[in-house]
Design a protein around this motif. Structure first.
Motif, short mmCIF file in Angstrom:
data_model
loop_
_atom_site.label_atom_id
_atom_site.label_comp_id
_atom_site.label_asym_id
_atom_site.label_seq_id
_atom_site.Cartn_x
_atom_site.Cartn_y
_atom_site.Cartn_z
N VAL A 613 0.84 -1.19 0.00
CA VAL A 613 0.00 0.00 0.00
C VAL A 613 0.88 1.24 0.00
O VAL A 613 1.68 1.44 0.92
CB VAL A 613 -0.95 0.02 1.21
N PHE A 614 0.73 2.07 -1.01
CA PHE A 614 1.40 3.38 -1.09
C PHE A 614 0.30 4.41 -1.33
O PHE A 614 -0.06 4.70 -2.47
CB PHE A 614 2.42 3.40 -2.22
N GLY A 615 -0.27 4.94 -0.26
CA GLY A 615 -1.39 5.85 -0.40
C GLY A 615 -2.55 5.12 -1.03
O GLY A 615 -3.07 4.13 -0.50
N LEU A 616 -2.96 5.58 -2.22
CA LEU A 616 -4.05 4.92 -2.94
C LEU A 616 -3.55 4.24 -4.21
O LEU A 616 -4.25 4.15 -5.22
CB LEU A 616 -5.16 5.93 -3.24
N LEU A 617 -2.32 3.76 -4.15
CA LEU A 617 -1.76 2.84 -5.14
C LEU A 617 -1.53 1.53 -4.39
O LEU A 617 -0.59 1.42 -3.59
CB LEU A 617 -0.46 3.40 -5.72
N ILE A 618 -2.39 0.56 -4.63
CA ILE A 618 -2.49 -0.61 -3.76
C ILE A 618 -2.38 -1.89 -4.58
O ILE A 618 -2.99 -2.00 -5.65
CB ILE A 618 -3.84 -0.60 -3.00
N ALA A 619 -1.61 -2.85 -4.09
CA ALA A 619 -1.46 -4.14 -4.77
C ALA A 619 -1.68 -5.27 -3.77
O ALA A 619 -1.26 -5.18 -2.61
CB ALA A 619 -0.09 -4.26 -5.40
N ILE A 620 -2.34 -6.31 -4.23
CA ILE A 620 -2.48 -7.55 -3.47
C ILE A 620 -1.93 -8.67 -4.34
O ILE A 620 -2.48 -8.97 -5.41
CB ILE A 620 -3.95 -7.84 -3.11
N GLU A 621 -0.83 -9.26 -3.90
CA GLU A 621 -0.20 -10.33 -4.67
C GLU A 621 -0.76 -11.67 -4.22
O GLU A 621 -0.71 -12.02 -3.03
CB GLU A 621 1.32 -10.30 -4.48
N LEU A 622 -1.29 -12.41 -5.18
CA LEU A 622 -1.85 -13.72 -4.89
C LEU A 622 -0.78 -14.79 -5.05
O LEU A 622 0.09 -14.71 -5.93
CB LEU A 622 -3.02 -14.02 -5.84
N ASP A 623 -0.84 -15.80 -4.21
CA ASP A 623 0.12 -16.90 -4.26
C ASP A 623 -0.21 -17.78 -5.46
O ASP A 623 -1.28 -18.37 -5.54
CB ASP A 623 0.03 -17.71 -2.97
N ALA A 624 0.71 -17.84 -6.42
CA ALA A 624 0.48 -18.62 -7.64
C ALA A 624 1.45 -19.79 -7.74
O ALA A 624 1.76 -20.26 -8.83
CB ALA A 624 0.63 -17.71 -8.86
N ARG A 625 1.89 -20.30 -6.59
CA ARG A 625 2.97 -21.29 -6.63
C ARG A 625 2.52 -22.74 -6.72
O ARG A 625 3.22 -23.57 -7.26
CB ARG A 625 3.85 -21.13 -5.39
N GLY A 626 1.35 -23.07 -6.20
CA GLY A 626 1.03 -24.49 -6.09
C GLY A 626 -0.21 -24.92 -6.84
O GLY A 626 -1.16 -24.16 -7.01
N GLY A 627 -0.21 -26.15 -7.32
CA GLY A 627 -1.39 -26.79 -7.88
C GLY A 627 -2.05 -26.00 -8.98
O GLY A 627 -1.40 -25.43 -9.85
N PRO A 628 -3.40 -25.93 -8.93
CA PRO A 628 -4.15 -25.22 -9.99
C PRO A 628 -3.75 -23.76 -10.09
O PRO A 628 -3.81 -23.18 -11.17
CB PRO A 628 -5.61 -25.38 -9.54
N ARG A 629 -3.36 -23.15 -8.98
CA ARG A 629 -2.97 -21.74 -9.02
C ARG A 629 -1.74 -21.55 -9.91
O ARG A 629 -1.64 -20.55 -10.63
CB ARG A 629 -2.66 -21.23 -7.61
N ARG A 630 -0.82 -22.49 -9.84
CA ARG A 630 0.38 -22.37 -10.68
C ARG A 630 0.03 -22.60 -12.15
O ARG A 630 0.51 -21.90 -13.04
CB ARG A 630 1.44 -23.37 -10.22
N TRP A 631 -0.84 -23.59 -12.42
CA TRP A 631 -1.20 -23.89 -13.80
C TRP A 631 -2.00 -22.75 -14.43
O TRP A 631 -1.90 -22.49 -15.62
CB TRP A 631 -2.03 -25.18 -13.85
N LEU A 632 -2.81 -22.10 -13.60
CA LEU A 632 -3.70 -21.06 -14.12
C LEU A 632 -3.23 -19.66 -13.69
O LEU A 632 -4.03 -18.75 -13.53
CB LEU A 632 -5.13 -21.29 -13.63
N ARG A 633 -1.92 -19.52 -13.56
CA ARG A 633 -1.38 -18.26 -13.02
C ARG A 633 -1.87 -17.05 -13.78
O ARG A 633 -2.24 -16.03 -13.19
CB ARG A 633 0.15 -18.31 -13.06
N LYS A 634 -1.90 -17.14 -15.12
CA LYS A 634 -2.31 -15.98 -15.92
C LYS A 634 -3.79 -15.68 -15.79
O LYS A 634 -4.23 -14.58 -16.12
CB LYS A 634 -1.95 -16.21 -17.39
#
Length: 727
Positions: A613-634
């Motif tokens: 969080v930088f003021g109102l420039l905000i990012a939430i990084e999702l864990d894309a390392r395992g299982g279906p999340r890794r396969w469907l990262r994009k």
């Protein structure tokens, strides 16, 4: 001289009707109408030798830009992408007898040297036309393949004088032909004028700012749909894009100017234009065929395929249901959609300094320490202005240092600052003397010093927070090192604040956080006040002196291209509104509220890697390392974003970082209320807490059933989104 429609009236109509402007999910009737008109202009102006319409009757698709240079650069990119590699050296030859593109590809210095910006592009202006014509006649190009050939209207007589040589070049090299027209030259062609511009049938046509009366930024290039096919494929829909497009103000004003200046054309196509406005199905067809089929699919998937869309404050209201817009044109909004008092302020008297430009320079001097200003019409053109100024001011130095995961833009020259190679495939040659360093590498400082020892650099280009690259702040020691090295090594430090400036992170700029006064600073996004495409390139007095000595005329040329009066006034509007709203403190408080709620609510979730969080420039990084999340990262981020948009209680529109599609990005208006923050955080936490398989299944199912914010098509078929002015 014919009186043109007022851009102020166009803006007032938008404000009164609460029509969305910088909203990509809006099935925009003006965009569909404008691109339909561009198709008809091309196909009813030119015919091939057999008498068929240009393109053999194929429909023409258009890309909307913010000016002639942006549009031409995009057209050249499209030609290069389609043509691929060639045997020998390929050069795009631009015949510009009216000197409309001075400074586009290079700049001539007073001592006879030439500073090249775009390799593989050669602009032949009026002075060099005679010599070039001799080479055209002789066919002497030393193994060079001419492709594309660009014919620029403006002094058609000089082109016609060398018609035979141009025709021979077309026969020998068979280049893609790009014809650049203004409103007057197109009218002559449509009135039956003969000559080269008529006889050499173009593959692409570029339309300049005159089609919007030179009152608001506008440009476009149009080509057969088969040429666009490669960019319409899945995964390529954002290969070429530009800040602020699509927007309503430029397309709507284009239509108003066209109705006033070409009433015969308007009457001939009135039925089709009214159908696009009134009939949702026809509008969708026109949008898909003539503008962007990929974006049309996204609009349908999101449930925004409706005529009932309004935008006010922090929300977009779709079929009566509010959706919190936390994209805001990607960090463009200071005070929400259709800000109150915007149009009135455009016509209010300027203070004691006499002009909006003078007042703007004075304010920027105080805020940034930089009082010299170049106008721009997008983040990309602001970057190009900066690089051109640096290469001219520091000539003969040619090298540029930039950072990996950095983003400069997607226009031909701004790609210099864009490290991602996927945006550069098949469109070379590009500016070659650029070197990239990963700012987060343990040995980043050593890598930079090695490069600085090896070459004399004209500029170092950085973003203090890499917004496209995941919303990460550059390590402060590295910034200090680059700042300290510029005087010793002689390079200019360019700081890109396009997304971080104008209070987006709390202070006016991130440079203030570092106590930094760069040589060149870029401002954009918020400079538009979510209304008018406009950006700025600021530079120091030292740079100004160098440009006066070496680049006489460059500043004036850029000001002539992009110096929109309404643009300067829009930025002043934004500055005054920021002061009245106390945005510096307000953004800091809002960012703190966001951070506390998100960290508390997302901490237990294993699927969330980080919250930045930088003021109102905000990012939430999702864990894309395992299982279906890794396969469907994009598709990971997109799946959760769709779930947020379709949330039952409080739908939220958000985005993702282009370099990291598993990193969600939130850029709400800077005056967002505490209540809207709380509602958005509740939705974000609720959706990200859902199991990923459930989100994927729900997303697939939602594509097969009506969205909660979409009604059946037939309910809107006869309802106009915006009444088309009768003329």
């Amino acid at each position: 001289m014919q009186s043109l429609p007022s851009a102020i009236e166009t803006l007032e109509s938008m404000l009164r009707e609460q029509e969305p402007n910088l909203l990509r999910l809006y099935l925009n009737p003006h965009i569909a109408q404008a691109c339909f008109c561009l198709d008809r202009y091309v196909r009813t102006t030119w015919t091939d030798p057999s008498g068929r319409a240009a393109g053999g009757g194929e429909e023409f698709q258009s890309f909307l830009a913010n000016g002639l240079e942006e549009a031409l650069g995009g057209a050249i990119k499209l030609v290069r992408y389609n043509r691929g590699a060639v045997d020998g050296i390929r050069v795009g030859l631009v015949l510009d007898p009216a000197d409309r593109l001075v400074g586009f590809a290079d700049w001539d210095l007073p001592d006879g040297h030439r500073v090249e910006f775009l390799p593989g592009v050669r602009v032949i202006g009026r002075r060099a036309f005679g010599e070039a014509a001799e080479r055209l006649r002789s066919g002497d190009f030393d193994g060079v393949v001419i492709d594309p050939l660009v014919l620029v209207a403006g002094d058609d007589g000089l082109l016609d004088t060398h018609a035979e040589a141009i025709g021979e070049l077309v026969r020998r090299h068979q280049p893609a032909v790009v014809t650049c027209v203004d409103r007057e030259s197109l009218a002559r062609l449509r009135g039956g004028a003969r000559g080269v511009l008529r006889e050499v049938v173009p593959d692409l046509v570029v339309f300049d700012e005159s089609f919007a009366g030179r009152a608001v930024p506008f440009g476009a290039f149009t080509a057969r749909r088969s040429m666009f096919a490669a960019w319409n494929r899945m995964g390529k829909s954002t290969f070429h894009s530009t800040t602020f497009q699509p927007n309503t103000v430029s397309a709507r004003h284009f239509m108003n100017v066209m109705a006033a200046t070409d009433p015969e054309f308007f009457r001939r196509h009135a039925d089709e234009l009214l159908a696009i406005a009134d009939n949702l199905t026809r509008r969708g067809e026109a949008f898909r065929h003539y503008y962007n089929p990929s974006l049309y699919r996204v609009i349908r998937t999101a449930g925004f395929e409706t005529a009932d869309v309004r935008a006010v404050g922090s929300s977009v209201v779709v079929n009566g249901r509010p959706v919190l817009d936390f994209v805001s044109g990607v960090a463009c909004s200071l005070r929400g959609h259709n800000p109150s008092g915007y149009a009135e302020a455009l016509t209010s008297p300027v203070g004691g300094l006499g002009s909006p430009q003078a007042e703007l320079r004075d304010r920027l001097q105080v805020l940034t320490g930089l009082g010299n200003v170049l106008p721009a019409v997008s983040g990309g053109t602001a970057v190009e202005n900066a690089l051109k100024a640096a290469l001219v001011a520091r000539f003969p130095r040619r090298h540029v240092l930039a950072l990996r995961a950095g983003f400069g833009g997607k226009t031909l020259f701004s790609l210099t600052g864009t490290a991602n190679p996927s945006y550069k495939e098949r469109i070379g040659p590009l500016f070659a003397e650029v070197h990239y360093v990963d700012p987060f590498a343990p040995d980043a400082r050593e890598q930079i010093d090695t490069l600085l020892d090896k070459h004399d650099y004209a500029a170092v280009q950085i973003e203090l927070i890499q917004s496209v690259g995941g919303v990460r702040r550059i390590p402060e020691p590295l910034v200090r090192h680059l700042d300290e090295g510029r005087k010793r090594r002689g390079y200019l430090l360019i700081v890109d604040e396009v997304q971080t400036g104008l209070y987006r992170t709390g202070p006016f700029s991130q440079s203030q956080v570092f106590g930094l006064t760069p040589d060149v600073m870029l401002l954009g996004k918020g400079t538009s006040d979510m209304m008018l495409p406009f950006s700025l390139t600021l530079y120091s007095d030292e740079v100004a002196e160098s440009l006066a000595d070496r680049g006489a005329g460059l500043v004036e040329t850029i000001q002539g291209h992009y110096g929109y009066e309404l643009g300067y006034r829009t930025v002043l509007n934004a500055f005054r509104a920021a002061e009245e709203l106390g945005l510096a403190g307000r953004v800091a408080e809002a960012g703190s509220r966001f951070e506390q709620a998100l960290r508390a609510g997302l901490a237990p979730l294993r699927g969330v890697s980080d919250v930045r969080v930088f003021g109102l420039l905000i990012a939430i990084e999702l864990d894309a390392r395992g299982g279906p999340r890794r396969w469907l990262r994009k598709r990971l981020g997109a799946s959760y974003l769709l779930a947020m948009l379709r949330h039952e209680r409080s739908p939220v529109l958000a985005g993702f970082c282009q370099y990291e599609p598993n990193t969600l990005k939130f850029t709400p208006p800077l005056n967002v209320s505490p209540e809207d923050i709380d509602r958005a955080c509740e939705t974000i936490i609720d959706v990200l807490g859902r199991p990923f398989p459930r989100v994927i299944v729900a997303g697939l199912a939602s594509m097969l059933r009506p969205s909660p914010i979409r009604k059946a098509d037939h309910e809107h078929r006869d309802r106009p989104a915006v009444e088309l002015a009768s003329r």
